[in-house]
Design a protein around this motif. Sequence first.
Motif, PDB file in Angstrom:
ATOM      1  N   ILE A   1      35.494  28.935  50.138  1.00 52.30           N
ATOM      2  CA  ILE A   1      34.497  28.669  51.180  1.00 52.30           C
ATOM      3  C   ILE A   1      33.584  29.885  51.376  1.00 52.30           C
ATOM      4  CG2 ILE A   1      34.169  28.003  53.591  1.00 52.30           C
ATOM      5  CD1 ILE A   1      35.483  25.868  51.792  1.00 52.30           C
ATOM      6  N   TYR A   2      34.139  31.070  51.229  1.00 54.69           N
ATOM      7  CA  TYR A   2      33.358  32.303  51.329  1.00 54.69           C
ATOM      8  C   TYR A   2      33.352  32.972  49.957  1.00 54.69           C
ATOM      9  CZ  TYR A   2      33.162  31.856  56.342  1.00 54.69           C
ATOM     10  OH  TYR A   2      32.903  31.401  57.601  1.00 54.69           O
ATOM     11  N   PRO A   3      32.361  32.655  49.137  1.00 59.94           N
ATOM     12  CA  PRO A   3      32.368  33.125  47.748  1.00 59.94           C
ATOM     13  C   PRO A   3      32.270  34.639  47.576  1.00 59.94           C
ATOM     14  CG  PRO A   3      30.344  31.939  48.255  1.00 59.94           C
ATOM     15  CD  PRO A   3      31.224  31.817  49.447  1.00 59.94           C
ATOM     16  N   VAL A   4      32.078  35.363  48.659  1.00 61.11           N
ATOM     17  CA  VAL A   4      32.058  36.820  48.574  1.00 61.11           C
ATOM     18  C   VAL A   4      33.488  37.325  48.304  1.00 61.11           C
ATOM     19  CG1 VAL A   4      31.592  38.927  49.878  1.00 61.11           C
ATOM     20  CG2 VAL A   4      30.050  36.988  50.059  1.00 61.11           C
ATOM     21  N   ILE A   5      34.475  36.535  48.702  1.00 66.47           N
ATOM     22  CA  ILE A   5      35.877  36.882  48.449  1.00 66.47           C
ATOM     23  C   ILE A   5      36.204  36.466  47.015  1.00 66.47           C
ATOM     24  CG2 ILE A   5      38.281  36.397  49.077  1.00 66.47           C
ATOM     25  CD1 ILE A   5      37.252  35.774  51.932  1.00 66.47           C
ATOM     26  N   PRO A   6      36.593  37.409  46.177  1.00 69.12           N
ATOM     27  CA  PRO A   6      36.896  37.082  44.774  1.00 69.12           C
ATOM     28  C   PRO A   6      38.261  36.398  44.642  1.00 69.12           C
ATOM     29  CG  PRO A   6      37.228  39.406  45.177  1.00 69.12           C
ATOM     30  CD  PRO A   6      36.708  38.821  46.462  1.00 69.12           C
ATOM     31  N   SER A   7      38.258  35.091  44.721  1.00 69.85           N
ATOM     32  CA  SER A   7      39.491  34.302  44.755  1.00 69.85           C
ATOM     33  C   SER A   7      40.469  34.663  43.661  1.00 69.85           C
ATOM     34  CB  SER A   7      39.156  32.813  44.640  1.00 69.85           C
ATOM     35  OG  SER A   7      38.385  32.396  45.709  1.00 69.85           O
ATOM     36  N   VAL A   8      39.975  34.738  42.453  1.00 67.30           N
ATOM     37  CA  VAL A   8      40.868  34.961  41.319  1.00 67.30           C
ATOM     38  C   VAL A   8      41.581  36.306  41.417  1.00 67.30           C
ATOM     39  CG1 VAL A   8      39.185  35.957  39.724  1.00 67.30           C
ATOM     40  CG2 VAL A   8      41.069  34.607  38.837  1.00 67.30           C
ATOM     41  N   LEU A   9      40.942  37.300  42.001  1.00 68.23           N
ATOM     42  CA  LEU A   9      41.602  38.597  42.166  1.00 68.23           C
ATOM     43  C   LEU A   9      42.792  38.499  43.117  1.00 68.23           C
ATOM     44  CD1 LEU A   9      38.620  41.120  42.306  1.00 68.23           C
ATOM     45  CD2 LEU A   9      40.082  40.522  40.369  1.00 68.23           C
ATOM     46  N   PHE A  10      42.675  37.657  44.129  1.00 64.64           N
ATOM     47  CA  PHE A  10      43.783  37.497  45.062  1.00 64.64           C
ATOM     48  C   PHE A  10      44.937  36.717  44.440  1.00 64.64           C
ATOM     49  CE2 PHE A  10      40.553  38.921  47.952  1.00 64.64           C
ATOM     50  CZ  PHE A  10      41.267  39.711  48.834  1.00 64.64           C
ATOM     51  N   ILE A  11      44.613  35.773  43.571  1.00 66.65           N
ATOM     52  CA  ILE A  11      45.683  35.078  42.852  1.00 66.65           C
ATOM     53  C   ILE A  11      46.415  36.072  41.948  1.00 66.65           C
ATOM     54  CG2 ILE A  11      46.199  33.340  41.088  1.00 66.65           C
ATOM     55  CD1 ILE A  11      43.993  31.615  42.338  1.00 66.65           C
ATOM     56  N   PHE A  12      45.652  36.863  41.197  1.00 66.92           N
ATOM     57  CA  PHE A  12      46.285  37.853  40.332  1.00 66.92           C
ATOM     58  C   PHE A  12      47.033  38.905  41.143  1.00 66.92           C
ATOM     59  CE2 PHE A  12      43.812  36.357  36.661  1.00 66.92           C
ATOM     60  CZ  PHE A  12      44.841  36.357  35.726  1.00 66.92           C
ATOM     61  N   ALA A  13      46.514  39.271  42.306  1.00 62.52           N
ATOM     62  CA  ALA A  13      47.222  40.226  43.163  1.00 62.52           C
ATOM     63  C   ALA A  13      48.569  39.654  43.589  1.00 62.52           C
ATOM     64  CB  ALA A  13      46.371  40.581  44.382  1.00 62.52           C
ATOM     65  N   GLY A  14      48.605  38.368  43.910  1.00 60.46           N
ATOM     66  CA  GLY A  14      49.871  37.724  44.269  1.00 60.46           C
ATOM     67  C   GLY A  14      50.855  37.730  43.114  1.00 60.46           C
ATOM     68  N   ILE A  15      50.356  37.438  41.923  1.00 59.77           N
ATOM     69  CA  ILE A  15      51.214  37.437  40.732  1.00 59.77           C
ATOM     70  C   ILE A  15      51.726  38.851  40.446  1.00 59.77           C
ATOM     71  CG2 ILE A  15      51.228  37.092  38.230  1.00 59.77           C
ATOM     72  CD1 ILE A  15      49.185  34.763  38.730  1.00 59.77           C
ATOM     73  N   LEU A  16      50.830  39.830  40.501  1.00 59.93           N
ATOM     74  CA  LEU A  16      51.234  41.215  40.251  1.00 59.93           C
ATOM     75  C   LEU A  16      52.209  41.722  41.321  1.00 59.93           C
ATOM     76  CD1 LEU A  16      47.852  42.782  39.082  1.00 59.93           C
ATOM     77  CD2 LEU A  16      49.863  42.261  37.670  1.00 59.93           C
ATOM     78  N   LEU A  17      51.954  41.344  42.565  1.00 55.42           N
ATOM     79  CA  LEU A  17      52.862  41.747  43.641  1.00 55.42           C
ATOM     80  C   LEU A  17      54.261  41.181  43.388  1.00 55.42           C
ATOM     81  CD1 LEU A  17      53.079  43.304  46.293  1.00 55.42           C
ATOM     82  CD2 LEU A  17      52.474  41.196  47.489  1.00 55.42           C
ATOM     83  N   TYR A  18      54.312  39.927  42.949  1.00 55.22           N
ATOM     84  CA  TYR A  18      55.606  39.344  42.591  1.00 55.22           C
ATOM     85  C   TYR A  18      56.274  40.188  41.506  1.00 55.22           C
ATOM     86  CZ  TYR A  18      59.200  36.388  40.652  1.00 55.22           C
ATOM     87  OH  TYR A  18      60.404  35.932  40.193  1.00 55.22           O
TER      88      TYR A  18
END
Length: 159
Positions: free
Chosen positions: A21-38
């Motif tokens: 909804i807010y394209p300024v937020i880089p969605s894919v980076l947050f998905i990868f951050a979640g995966i990396l955090l795991y």
Amino acid sequence: MDYVYWGLIVLLFIVAFVGLIYPVIPSVLFIFAGILLYGFLFSFEAFNWIFWLIQGLFVLLLFGADYVANMVGVKKFGGSKAGVWGSTIGLLVGPFIIPFLGIILGPFIGAIIAELIVHKTNWKEAVKIGFGSVIGFISSVVTKGIIQIVMILYFIWVI
């Protein structure tokens, strides 16, 4: 403590969907951050090269879906590259100028202004092109949302 870790991972995934909804937020980076955090909190053992290759292909699909949906929406309604650029700029700027409604009005107004200024398109045609940009944006959000869900489900399936 596992609940806290999973809470953080899920929070990163939720932020990724806010990025639709807010394209300024880089969605894919947050998905990868979640995966990396795991991986850091639990283990990277389940993530082989096939996992990273598939996730990388999904990233390419995300970027492609965004651009293609916007372009098709504008072009299908008679717009030009200027309309696509105006729509994209409106999409990025709109939510900051008009919170919430700017996400729809931004691309609409951006495409109209670009077509009026660059191609001297008549008002009726420019509005039609602006409408196309909104359809393109909505189809992009739906497509990217599906891709993000698949990315997260694949992550869950692998772990």
